[in-house]
Design a protein around this motif. Structure first.
Motif, PDB file in Angstrom:
ATOM      1  N   GLY A 177      36.423  75.107  49.361  1.00  0.00           N
ATOM      2  CA  GLY A 177      36.994  76.377  49.786  1.00  0.00           C
ATOM      3  C   GLY A 177      37.434  76.443  51.230  1.00  0.00           C
ATOM      4  N   ALA A 178      37.443  75.314  51.932  1.00  0.00           N
ATOM      5  CA  ALA A 178      37.932  75.317  53.311  1.00  0.00           C
ATOM      6  C   ALA A 178      39.433  75.595  53.342  1.00  0.00           C
ATOM      7  N   ASP A 179      39.926  75.995  54.505  1.00  0.00           N
ATOM      8  CA  ASP A 179      41.346  76.284  54.673  1.00  0.00           C
ATOM      9  C   ASP A 179      42.141  75.079  55.148  1.00  0.00           C
ATOM     10  N   ASP A 180      41.525  74.254  55.982  1.00  0.00           N
ATOM     11  CA  ASP A 180      42.211  73.129  56.614  1.00  0.00           C
ATOM     12  C   ASP A 180      41.443  71.831  56.401  1.00  0.00           C
ATOM     13  N   LEU A 181      42.191  70.734  56.434  1.00  0.00           N
ATOM     14  CA  LEU A 181      41.625  69.404  56.641  1.00  0.00           C
ATOM     15  C   LEU A 181      42.389  68.790  57.802  1.00  0.00           C
ATOM     16  N   TRP A 182      41.680  68.260  58.781  1.00  0.00           N
ATOM     17  CA  TRP A 182      42.311  67.627  59.934  1.00  0.00           C
ATOM     18  C   TRP A 182      42.033  66.133  59.931  1.00  0.00           C
ATOM     19  N   VAL A 183      43.088  65.344  60.158  1.00  0.00           N
ATOM     20  CA  VAL A 183      42.965  63.889  60.277  1.00  0.00           C
ATOM     21  C   VAL A 183      43.131  63.513  61.736  1.00  0.00           C
ATOM     22  N   VAL A 184      42.626  62.342  62.086  1.00  0.00           N
ATOM     23  CA  VAL A 184      42.528  61.926  63.477  1.00  0.00           C
ATOM     24  C   VAL A 184      43.445  60.741  63.729  1.00  0.00           C
TER      25      VAL A 184
ATOM     26  N   THR B 153      41.030  79.267  64.341  1.00  0.00           N
ATOM     27  CA  THR B 153      40.612  78.274  63.351  1.00  0.00           C
ATOM     28  C   THR B 153      39.495  77.436  63.944  1.00  0.00           C
ATOM     29  N   VAL B 154      38.380  77.350  63.252  1.00  0.00           N
ATOM     30  CA  VAL B 154      37.244  76.511  63.654  1.00  0.00           C
ATOM     31  C   VAL B 154      37.202  75.318  62.711  1.00  0.00           C
ATOM     32  N   VAL B 155      37.288  74.120  63.274  1.00  0.00           N
ATOM     33  CA  VAL B 155      37.360  72.900  62.483  1.00  0.00           C
ATOM     34  C   VAL B 155      36.066  72.119  62.673  1.00  0.00           C
TER      35      VAL B 155
ATOM     36  N   PRO C  36      49.418  81.642  59.680  1.00  0.00           N
ATOM     37  CA  PRO C  36      47.971  81.469  59.651  1.00  0.00           C
ATOM     38  C   PRO C  36      47.231  82.704  60.167  1.00  0.00           C
ATOM     39  N   PRO C  37      46.356  83.282  59.351  1.00  0.00           N
ATOM     40  CA  PRO C  37      45.560  84.411  59.818  1.00  0.00           C
ATOM     41  C   PRO C  37      44.420  83.926  60.693  1.00  0.00           C
ATOM     42  N   ALA C  38      43.785  84.860  61.371  1.00  0.00           N
ATOM     43  CA  ALA C  38      42.583  84.516  62.110  1.00  0.00           C
ATOM     44  C   ALA C  38      41.459  84.180  61.127  1.00  0.00           C
ATOM     45  N   ARG C  39      40.421  83.556  61.669  1.00  0.00           N
ATOM     46  CA  ARG C  39      39.221  83.233  60.910  1.00  0.00           C
ATOM     47  C   ARG C  39      39.472  82.226  59.788  1.00  0.00           C
ATOM     48  N   ARG C  40      40.130  81.155  60.162  1.00  0.00           N
ATOM     49  CA  ARG C  40      40.249  80.013  59.266  1.00  0.00           C
ATOM     50  C   ARG C  40      39.127  79.032  59.595  1.00  0.00           C
ATOM     51  N   VAL C  41      38.761  78.233  58.601  1.00  0.00           N
ATOM     52  CA  VAL C  41      37.763  77.186  58.825  1.00  0.00           C
ATOM     53  C   VAL C  41      38.286  75.885  58.227  1.00  0.00           C
ATOM     54  N   GLY C  42      38.150  74.814  58.987  1.00  0.00           N
ATOM     55  CA  GLY C  42      38.623  73.510  58.545  1.00  0.00           C
ATOM     56  C   GLY C  42      37.542  72.457  58.668  1.00  0.00           C
ATOM     57  N   VAL C  43      37.885  71.265  58.234  1.00  0.00           N
ATOM     58  CA  VAL C  43      36.963  70.128  58.265  1.00  0.00           C
ATOM     59  C   VAL C  43      37.736  68.914  58.766  1.00  0.00           C
ATOM     60  N   ILE C  44      37.093  68.097  59.580  1.00  0.00           N
ATOM     61  CA  ILE C  44      37.694  66.855  60.070  1.00  0.00           C
ATOM     62  C   ILE C  44      37.300  65.703  59.159  1.00  0.00           C
ATOM     63  N   PHE C  45      38.274  64.880  58.802  1.00  0.00           N
ATOM     64  CA  PHE C  45      37.981  63.585  58.199  1.00  0.00           C
ATOM     65  C   PHE C  45      37.747  62.637  59.363  1.00  0.00           C
ATOM     66  N   ASP C  46      36.491  62.304  59.602  1.00  0.00           N
ATOM     67  CA  ASP C  46      36.127  61.587  60.814  1.00  0.00           C
ATOM     68  C   ASP C  46      36.795  60.220  60.884  1.00  0.00           C
ATOM     69  N   ARG C  47      37.130  59.815  62.073  1.00  0.00           N
ATOM     70  CA  ARG C  47      37.862  58.561  62.255  1.00  0.00           C
ATOM     71  C   ARG C  47      37.089  57.345  61.772  1.00  0.00           C
TER      72      ARG C  47
ATOM     73  N   ILE D  39      47.178  67.304  62.002  1.00  0.00           N
ATOM     74  CA  ILE D  39      47.127  65.985  62.638  1.00  0.00           C
ATOM     75  C   ILE D  39      46.633  66.185  64.063  1.00  0.00           C
ATOM     76  N   GLY D  40      45.474  65.597  64.348  1.00  0.00           N
ATOM     77  CA  GLY D  40      44.922  65.765  65.681  1.00  0.00           C
ATOM     78  C   GLY D  40      44.387  64.457  66.250  1.00  0.00           C
ATOM     79  N   ILE D  41      44.962  63.953  67.217  1.00  0.00           N
ATOM     80  CA  ILE D  41      46.154  64.416  67.930  1.00  0.00           C
ATOM     81  C   ILE D  41      47.032  63.189  68.172  1.00  0.00           C
ATOM     82  N   MET D  42      48.345  63.305  67.977  1.00  0.00           N
ATOM     83  CA  MET D  42      49.252  62.180  68.200  1.00  0.00           C
ATOM     84  C   MET D  42      49.590  62.080  69.684  1.00  0.00           C
ATOM     85  N   PRO D  43      49.387  60.916  70.309  1.00  0.00           N
ATOM     86  CA  PRO D  43      49.678  60.778  71.737  1.00  0.00           C
ATOM     87  C   PRO D  43      51.177  60.744  72.007  1.00  0.00           C
ATOM     88  N   ALA D  44      51.641  61.607  72.895  1.00  0.00           N
ATOM     89  CA  ALA D  44      53.060  61.636  73.242  1.00  0.00           C
ATOM     90  C   ALA D  44      53.576  60.298  73.760  1.00  0.00           C
TER      91      ALA D  44
END
Length: 305
Positions: A38-45, A279-281, A9-20, A71-76
């Motif tokens: 054109g986003a780089d990431d999608l994050w799920v909750v 990465t800014v999400v 992953p290079p610097a300056r990535r941008v992502g979007v959260i699929f809100d819970r 995946i953000g974030i799985m509880p240990a």
């Protein structure tokens, strides 16, 4: 923004959260739309009682061709390391180079609700991350820790390219743990350039004992509110500021949002990158989340790739 391979992953990535709060049945369409924008990431909750992180990631990966899915974030406390490694390996083999897996302590009140609260949360998180990373690397893993025990386990189908395992943490000792044990750190919403600087200092302490060649990606979640009307921005931001004032234990004026008109949001995203976030999400607040993402990405433009 970038459309290159996500293997390194290079610097300056941008992502979007699929809100819970969004319905799971809408995830595939949302992920495809984020990719089209054109986003780089999608994050799920993964938060207690909302939706499962592994199943959500599988939906998003299957619905897209290029996006990296986080995946953000799985509880240990809720995850056996061997089973978690098996799940992540399956996704990483089916979608190589497109997965990043976050593990955290879990909210104490939620862990208590399901009988998973433990006093040794720092040890559990570090040992879980260490064991999962070892298993994903494909070797035979034996681990005898304070909280995690693995006896000569080797994945039958390890991924050729192990996904990054990152720690979703907030406080200094946990940030230092992340630098020591994880492939990256996920910072929670509400934190801006000053918090990034402090987090990087804590992470650097941990990295003094990490493998020197191992990269460490800093992922920052941040609320997004794009609107030309300052009064609407203030109204939409007020509940967020109240929530994160309590969560982060900071004064309201220190809660950071990417908020304002499109040009302002682009400037604030660049400021987070310049402060050290790789990465800014974006987590849209209010109506038309995809429209807000579209406006912010358009204001960033190709020069920010």
């Amino acid at each position: 923004m970038t459309t290159d391979s996500v293997t390194s992953p290079p610097a300056r990535r941008v992502g979007v959260i699929f809100d819970r709060d969004q319905r799971p049945e809408d995830l595939a369409e949302f992920a495809a739309a984020v990719e089209e924008l054109g986003a780089d990431d999608l994050w799920v909750v993964e938060d207690l009682a909302w939706a499962g992180g592994i199943s959500s990631a599988a939906i998003a990966l299957a619905a897209t061709r290029r996006l990296r899915v986080g995946i953000g974030i799985m509880p240990a406390p809720l995850r056996n390391p061997a089973l978690l490694a098996m799940e992540l390996a399956t996704l990483a083999r089916a979608f190589p180079g497109r997965l990043i897996a976050g593990i955290g302590h879990g909210a104490p009140e939620w862990m208590a609700q399901v009988g998973a609260a433990i006093p040794t949360k720092l040890a559990l998180l570090e040992e879980t991350i260490t064991a999962v990373r070892s298993l994903l690397a494909g070797g035979t893993t034996t681990f005898d820790g304070r909280t995690v025990q693995v006896d000569a386990v080797r994945l039958v189908h390890p991924p050729a390219e192990p996904p990054p395992v990152v720690a979703g943490v907030v406080r200094p000792r946990s940030l230092e743990l992340s630098g020591r044990a994880a492939d990256g750190t996920v910072m929670a919403e509400g934190q801006g350039p000053r918090a990034i600087e402090a987090a990087l200092d804590a992470i650097a302490k941990g990295r003094k004992t990490a493998a020197p060649a191992r990269p460490h990606e800093l992922v920052l979640f941040t609320h997004l509110c794009v609107d030309d009307d300052p009064e609407r921005v203030t109204a939409a931001s007020a509940p967020v500021i109240a929530e994160y004032t309590e969560f982060l234990r900071v004064p309201p004026e220190e809660v950071f949002l990417v908020a304002g008109d499109a040009a302002t949001t682009a400037r604030r995203i660049r400021g987070l990158w310049d402060s050290g976030a790789d990465t800014v999400v974006l987590r849209p607040v209010g109506e038309d989340p995809l429209g807000q993402v579209r406006s912010a990405l358009a204001a960033l433009g190709p020069s920010d790739a």
